[in-house]
Motif scaffolding. Structure first.
Motif, short mmCIF file in Angstrom:
data_model
loop_
_atom_site.label_atom_id
_atom_site.label_comp_id
_atom_site.label_asym_id
_atom_site.label_seq_id
_atom_site.Cartn_x
_atom_site.Cartn_y
_atom_site.Cartn_z
N GLY A 76 0.83 -1.21 0.00
CA GLY A 76 0.00 0.00 0.00
C GLY A 76 0.86 1.25 0.00
N ASN A 77 0.32 2.30 0.62
CA ASN A 77 1.10 3.54 0.78
C ASN A 77 1.94 3.40 2.04
OD1 ASN A 77 -1.83 5.32 -0.27
ND2 ASN A 77 -0.08 4.76 -1.52
N HIS A 140 6.77 4.15 -6.04
CA HIS A 140 6.78 2.94 -5.22
C HIS A 140 8.03 2.09 -5.52
CE1 HIS A 140 2.66 3.06 -3.45
NE2 HIS A 140 2.49 3.91 -4.44
N ALA A 146 -1.98 0.32 -7.39
CA ALA A 146 -2.83 -0.44 -6.47
C ALA A 146 -2.98 -1.89 -6.92
CB ALA A 146 -4.20 0.21 -6.35
N GLN A 163 -3.31 -6.61 -2.83
CA GLN A 163 -3.22 -5.43 -1.98
C GLN A 163 -4.45 -4.53 -2.14
OE1 GLN A 163 0.35 -3.13 -1.97
NE2 GLN A 163 1.70 -4.91 -1.99
N ALA A 164 -5.06 -4.57 -3.29
CA ALA A 164 -6.25 -3.74 -3.54
C ALA A 164 -7.00 -4.31 -4.74
CB ALA A 164 -5.88 -2.28 -3.74
N ASN A 574 -2.53 -2.80 4.05
CA ASN A 574 -2.34 -2.03 2.81
C ASN A 574 -3.20 -0.78 2.91
OD1 ASN A 574 -0.77 -4.15 1.17
ND2 ASN A 574 -2.58 -5.28 1.83
N TRP A 576 -4.45 2.77 1.66
CA TRP A 576 -4.58 3.54 0.42
C TRP A 576 -5.28 4.85 0.75
CZ3 TRP A 576 -1.69 1.56 -3.25
CH2 TRP A 576 -1.44 0.18 -3.24
N ALA A 579 -7.90 5.96 -2.42
CA ALA A 579 -8.27 4.75 -3.16
C ALA A 579 -9.43 4.96 -4.11
CB ALA A 579 -8.62 3.64 -2.17
#
Length: 639
Positions: A76-77, A140, A146, A163-164, A574, A576, A579
């Motif tokens: 994630g972030n 990243h 994502a 993760q998303a 994760n 976001w 998002a």
């Protein structure tokens, strides 16, 4: 009381040396507050003193454990990504030292390595036959945006979760759609098999992705247990399986609520012949309560799903946007092992054949190690430079007619500069509005109308899932407006890939995944609602999320044999921060007849092409690929 809390935490496994990264001391508590924009007067919960296990990869206490393998530093972030982004927001990047190297020049620079940027790089290279120099910059540590994955190894079993972004539809061969062409060119199979639970549990219906099991999407295809307690009117906590199949008979809802919930799920009355314009200019809450006259239980039921998929609770989300999530699908939705990371990996391999180790086989594409050294090789027509945060993009001499665009980016704590004949901005609107410093006022004003909502995805590696097998389900739904620790979690039936298919045996390891939006249902302003959710997520420590999760799972599953200390083998958060592009009432269709802000931004300016998935009104692979291809075609025509 403090000792009792510590004792409870230890009973839940907080003292167990799992693959986890806890807070070592209080040093990151203040950092989390700064990340969220909170003042120092806001209190964060006290951290634990659990130290990371020996031999673990690098970590920071706010980000927590990132899993194993190539994605371990990019869940994630992360703290580093968020810190860099907020340096852009706060305009403090200029304080960094300048790198002395000579500026590079490229025919095209692509900012953003998510699906839109990856597709743009692939299409541009194909359209120009690899004869033009292209550089993709991404902030990243690994490409995918994502569309990334979390990896675990538990008792020798490799587990992978998204993760998303996850799930996809298989395009019909020869249909001529963009996805049809991509499946052919990326050499993706058109048929897939998924493992089902072993005997005697073979009748448990598992979702093949992480969305089908959610309210109204395809829940009729999955075995789901609902957890009710006194907040829903139950005299004692209990589970009820597949509540819609017996018309909610084994639920604590009132008779009126049951009637209205069933009508909502069956979509009786449709949209009451309201036009799209009328629906877009009213909240979903207004539609459900005033137009349909439904019991409040309907809003309580749909709120978490609407909050996740639109970024706003029904009180703020437009009725047109929110009402489309009652789908009642007839067919399951497939998902790759790492969700949509497969699309990013397939594109990376086509852009650069050395990007992923292994042969051309589908399994090698999914599971081969990323060759990071090859991504930015000067020998490649298209280079990918990771952990490079773009902080400024503008035409040379502030002239939109200039033949060059200057790009400033941060990497390794230093500022670097390069130029390009053209730039594709495939990064999200939340960052574009800060780094495009010479935007025309009309585009800048349009960007200011964008509202982005946070989301949190948690992957829990389990040593076994016998507690779910005892319930006869692979998915669970609960109600939690207080802690906002999700509303559902599920196991996926794993895609069968030679040599990489984990067993679906309740005594064996598996991943339990939770998706959640973050919102305050009492907040009536959409922008404040999304900001509040982001603050909440960024100011909650990893250890606190872990403790909430262990407590929640113990409360629900303890009587079915679940032991958090024994059964949880790893947890990855994760986070976001942006998002979802939130679509409050009136965002898409303007009462004053003015142009939609998405269409204004889509026009771009000068030598800068703007192409990110939210320009379709929602972040997804289809929108990303559509705008990535559009941008690449335009760039190739102009080069």
């Amino acid at each position: 009381m403090k000792n009792n809390n510590k004792k409870i935490a230890n009973l839940l496994g907080m003292d167990k040396a799992i693959t986890r990264r806890d807070f070592v001391n209080g040093t990151l508590a203040s950092s989390a507050l700064l990340l969220s924009g909170l003042s120092s007067t806001t209190q964060a919960a006290a951290p634990t003193n659990q130290k990371p296990s020996s031999g673990s990869p690098s970590w920071d206490p706010w980000t927590g454990f990132g899993g194993t393998g190539d994605y371990a530093k990019s869940n994630g972030n992360t703290h580093d990504v968020v810190t860099s982004a907020h340096r852009i927001r706060d305009n403090t990047w200029s304080q960094l030292p300048q790198s002395p190297e000579a500026a590079e020049h490229y025919d095209l620079v692509i900012v953003g390595g998510g699906p839109a940027g990856m597709l743009a790089a692939y299409e541009f290279q194909k359209l120009t036959q690899g004869k033009k120099r292209c550089l993709m910059l991404d902030n990243h540590p690994i490409f995918g945006g994502a569309s990334k994955q979390n990896d675990f190894v538990v008792d020798g079993v490799q587990l992978i979760g998204p993760q998303a972004a996850n799930d996809f539809s298989v395009p019909a061969p020869g249909s001529g759609t963009q996805m049809d062409r991509l499946f052919t060119e990326l050499e993706l199979p058109r048929q897939y098999e998924f493992s089902q639970p072993v005997a005697p549990y073979q009748d448990i219906r598992l979702s093949t992705d992480n969305y089908t099991n959610m309210d109204g999407i395809g829940e009729n295809l999955v075995d789901v247990a609902y957890y009710f307690d006194n907040k829903q009117g139950a005299s004692r906590p209990y589970f009820s399986k597949n509540i819609w199949s017996d018309k909610l008979q084994n639920t604590p809802f009132s008779e009126q609520a049951k009637k209205d919930l069933l009508a909502w799920r069956q979509n009786k009355g449709g949209t009451e012949n309201l036009s799209d314009f009328e629906l877009d200019n009213m909240s979903y809450s207004h539609f459900l309560s005033q137009v349909k006259g439904y019991d409040d239980a309907v809003q309580d039921m749909c709120r978490p799903l609407v909050g996740l998929l639109t970024g706003l609770s029904p009180e703020n989300a437009s009725a047109k946007e929110a009402s489309r999530f009652v789908m009642n699908l007839k067919n399951a939705i497939p998902s790759f092992p790492g969700g949509n990371s497969a699309f990013a990996r397939a594109l990376a391999r086509k852009i650069n054949p050395k990007a992923i180790d292994g042969e051309d086989a589908f399994g090698d594409m999914l599971f081969g190690k990323v060759n990071f050294a090859a991504l930015d090789s000067p020998e490649q027509a298209t280079r990918m430079r990771l952990a490079a945060t773009v902080v400024k993009v503008e035409h040379k001499n502030q002239d939109h007619q200039s033949d060059k665009v200057e790009i400033t980016y941060e990497k390794g704590g230093k500022l670097h500069k390069l130029t390009a004949g053209q730039v594709i901005m495939a990064s999200g609107g939340w960052v574009n509005r800060h780094i495009l410093t010479d935007m025309p006022k009309v585009i800048s004003n349009a960007y200011q109308e964008f509202i982005h909502a946070p989301a949190l995805v948690i992957n829990v590696a389990l040593s076994n899932w016998q507690f779910l097998a005892k319930l006869g389900v692979g998915a669970v739904r609960w109600f939690d407006d207080e802690n906002q620790l999700g509303f559902c979690g599920n196991l996926r039936a794993p895609m069968q890939v030679d040599g990489h298919t984990p067993p679906m045996d309740p005594s064996k390891p598996a991943i339990f995944t939770l998706y959640m939006g973050l919102y305050d249902k009492n907040e009536t302003d959409a922008r404040r609602q999304t900001l509040g959710g982001r603050i909440r997520m960024f100011s909650t420590q990893y250890a606190d999320y872990e403790l909430l999760l262990r407590h929640q799972m113990t409360r629900m599953f303890g009587k079915y044999g679940f032991d958090a200390k024994r059964d949880i083998a790893g947890i990855v958060l994760n986070r976001w921060g942006h998002a979802r592009l939130a679509r409050p009432a009136g965002f898409m269709m303007r009462k004053d007849g003015s142009q939609n802000p998405l269409d204004i931004v889509k026009q771009g300016y000068g030598r800068i092409i703007i192409a990110h998935s939210e320009l379709n009104g929602a972040q997804n692979a289809h929108g990303a690929f559509e705008h990535g291809a559009r941008a690449a075609k335009l760039a190739a025509e102009r080069v």
